[in-house]
Scaffold this active site. Structure first.
Site, mmCIF file in Angstrom:
data_model
loop_
_atom_site.group_PDB
_atom_site.id
_atom_site.type_symbol
_atom_site.label_atom_id
_atom_site.label_comp_id
_atom_site.label_asym_id
_atom_site.label_seq_id
_atom_site.Cartn_x
_atom_site.Cartn_y
_atom_site.Cartn_z
ATOM 1 N N SER A 262 32.333 31.288 34.333
ATOM 2 C CA SER A 262 31.016 31.084 35.197
ATOM 3 C C SER A 262 29.866 31.447 34.450
ATOM 4 O O SER A 262 28.806 30.950 34.812
ATOM 5 C CB SER A 262 31.436 31.888 36.477
ATOM 6 O OG SER A 262 32.326 31.289 37.005
ATOM 7 N N ALA B 90 29.519 32.442 30.961
ATOM 8 C CA ALA B 90 29.709 32.462 29.414
ATOM 9 C C ALA B 90 30.954 31.380 28.984
ATOM 10 O O ALA B 90 31.653 31.404 29.740
ATOM 11 C CB ALA B 90 29.859 33.877 28.595
ATOM 12 N N GLN B 91 30.578 31.083 27.631
ATOM 13 C CA GLN B 91 31.733 30.480 27.186
ATOM 14 C C GLN B 91 32.061 30.770 25.653
ATOM 15 O O GLN B 91 31.153 31.632 25.037
ATOM 16 C CB GLN B 91 31.590 28.792 27.001
ATOM 17 C CG GLN B 91 30.232 28.401 26.227
ATOM 18 C CD GLN B 91 30.188 26.884 26.488
ATOM 19 O OE1 GLN B 91 29.952 26.448 27.517
ATOM 20 N NE2 GLN B 91 30.069 25.991 25.436
ATOM 21 N N ASP C 35 39.726 43.387 35.524
ATOM 22 C CA ASP C 35 39.670 41.900 35.791
ATOM 23 C C ASP C 35 41.075 41.320 34.887
ATOM 24 O O ASP C 35 40.782 40.428 34.044
ATOM 25 C CB ASP C 35 38.369 41.224 35.241
ATOM 26 C CG ASP C 35 38.667 39.859 35.563
ATOM 27 O OD1 ASP C 35 39.207 39.274 36.714
ATOM 28 O OD2 ASP C 35 37.500 38.896 35.241
#
Length: 537
Positions: A160, A162-163, A310
């Site tokens: 959501s 970064a890539q 996470d």
């Protein structure tokens, strides 16, 4: 006329009217400017919340909340509302998708929401490389062609905020480059403000439905993820904590190619930790992977006091490289939490009390955590048994216990759940979310509940070990504290040892029963064969 209504009815009327105007705003032509898009995204959110508030208010109007009809209708409204929120997240994208993913990982919300929003996990569309290239040039000062031998313009992962792209440095080292989307911080501030305001509206209409704690946790988590320099530091802290662990691999950071918006790290090959087909194809036991995964995170929580918050499957890879036939690669250290030392020790004590089922200690620690009123539910949340359970840890609850628990849960109101979640310290909330993600992965890998409970118990005892918490000085109080600590530590280790022995004996019993069944079947087959031969002769 409206002014004659009660305050909340007036407010509801105004909010619903605002929602109607917002829905009409969605039909108007808007430019692509950040301000216009912000207004459009906000109007959609207001519209969704307005309709949802009206749905709850009037679908449940006049029904007592302890009747079956109320519970049935409440479940239906939850499902309708969850579908509306899913649609909102899909249209607004960005932080709304991230928020939906965050909510879906929590057990503390109605299951209708978590199940519906879980479909958002794979719905992130990557940005065009032209936009990504601009971020790279502005942060690194050079065109990618000048810095890398080759650079894959197609991302290998997209989230959501970064890539990630795969590339090779001039010295032929493979790297993964995480690039933050432009303008994402401004969007985050606007979106989280809207979310917070809407949670305030909902809490005012429905005092028992208070989700400010959820918005606060999400805002804190997303703020941590936006600072790539801090994430790089987290990588190095985690690497240092596990420097002697041959199973854990932490990618190395390339600081000369890392900024607040670009993070360059060592590229590590591997497959998602819950890819059971891959594990079995490589002759790797999934249950062994689950056990090692739990051990790694238990060590973070109970011993190091520094937690990767996470651990969804995309952030943990299984590599075929390693002394034991595989290694665990930990990625994405954006959400990391340094646990307060007092909290870490008290959390170790809580797990010790849960294993020994020491109700007085559980109650005392619950008061320390700020949830003394709900201390009876802590064993249910963590170990799956009631505080006065007669069954062993890891065992299913007795029928009588299940009936008693259902009665207690029926008496619980949403007000109680909201109060419980609001009272929990931030450290506790991130542990609950992490534990839920781990449970899901471990379950997919086929490991039993025993594995998690025994692993947590073992590392809780290590966290309380005198070696981990030495007393300074040679005063009588220090010596007494050390003596008590040694006795408690030995007692907990003995208890866990007995539990492990029971588990081993149960496995042995199953193996013997299986062997006996095979031998019996073989014996019957031989008897039939001899019988046929004898009579044919």
């Amino acid at each position: 006329m409206v002014s004659k209504f009660p305050a909340k009815a007036t407010a509801a009327f105004c909010l619903i009217t605002a929602g109607c105007f917002s829905s009409q705003a969605n039909l108007l032509p808007f430019s692509d400017s950040p301000v216009s898009q912000g207004i459009l995204r906000s109007s959609r959110a207001i519209c969704t919340v307005a309709i949802t508030v009206a749905d709850y208010k009037y679908s449940l109007y006049g029904l007592p909340n302890d009747c079956d009809e109320y519970r049935r209708l409440l479940s239906e409204v939850h499902l309708r509302s969850a579908k509306r929120l899913l649609k909102l997240c899909e249209i607004n994208k960005g932080f709304y998708v991230k928020a939906g993913q965050f909510v879906s990982s929590l057990r503390q919300i109605p299951k209708e929401y978590s199940l519906t929003l879980s479909s958002l996990q794979d719905q992130v569309v990557p940005y065009d490389f032209k936009v990504i290239k601009e971020v790279l040039v502005s942060n690194l000062g050079q065109d990618p062609s000048e810095l890398f031998t080759w650079f894959n313009e197609q991302p290998i992962a997209a989230a959501s905020i970064a890539q990630v792209h795969h590339a090779m440095l001039k010295d032929h080292q493979e790297v993964a480059i995480k690039v933050q989307y432009p303008g994402i911080e401004k969007k985050m501030k606007l979106d989280t403000r809207i979310m917070y305001s809407l949670s305030e509206f909902v809490a005012w209409f429905f005092p028992e439905f208070r989700f400010r704690w959820l918005v606060s946790e999400f805002t804190e988590a997303i703020s941590l993820e936006l600072d790539f320099v801090q994430e790089a530091r987290n990588f190095e802290t985690m690497s240092n904590n596990f420097r002697n662990n041959k199973v854990v691999r932490i990618p190395r950071i390339f600081w000369d190619l890392t900024t607040n918006q670009v993070l360059t790290m060592q590229f590590c090959h591997g497959h998602k930790v819950d890819d059971v087909v891959f594990l079995k194809g490589m002759k790797i036991n999934p249950e062994k992977v689950a056990k090692k995964l739990l051990e790694v995170f238990a060590e973070m929580i109970f011993v190091h006091g520094f937690l990767h918050g996470d651990p969804h499957p995309g952030n943990i890879l299984v590599s075929i490289e390693g002394q034991g036939g595989f290694s665990l690669v930990l990625l994405d250290h954006g959400i990391c939490k340094k646990l307060d030392e007092v909290f870490r020790l008290e959390y170790c004590q809580l797990w010790k009390a849960l294993i020994l089922l020491d109700s007085r200690k559980i109650q005392h620690l619950a008061e320390r955590f700020g949830v003394g009123k709900y201390y009876r539910y802590l064993p249910i949340i963590f170990s799956g048994r009631t505080i006065d359970s007669k069954s062993g840890i890891g065992k299913g609850m007795l029928v009588e216990e299940q009936k008693k628990l259902k009665q207690h849960l029926k008496a619980l109101k949403m007000e109680d759940i909201s109060s419980f979640m609001e009272s929990l310290p931030s450290n506790f909330l991130i542990i609950l979310r992490t534990d839920e993600l781990l449970r899901s992965t471990v379950s997919k890998l086929g490991a039993s509940k025993w594995v998690r409970l025994l692993t947590y118990g073992k590392y809780a005892s290590l966290g309380l070990s005198p070696k981990s918490n030495p007393c300074s000085g040679l005063t009588s109080f220090a010596l007494y504290t050390r003596l008590i600590g040694n006795i408690e530590y030995i007692l907990l280790r003995l208890t866990i040892g007995v539990m492990n022995l029971v588990l081993w004996m149960e496995k042995l019993k199953r193996c013997l029963n299986k062997f006996y069944g095979k031998m019996s079947a073989a014996g019957k087959g031989m008897s039939t064969l001899f019988f046929n031969i004898y009579f044919k002769m």
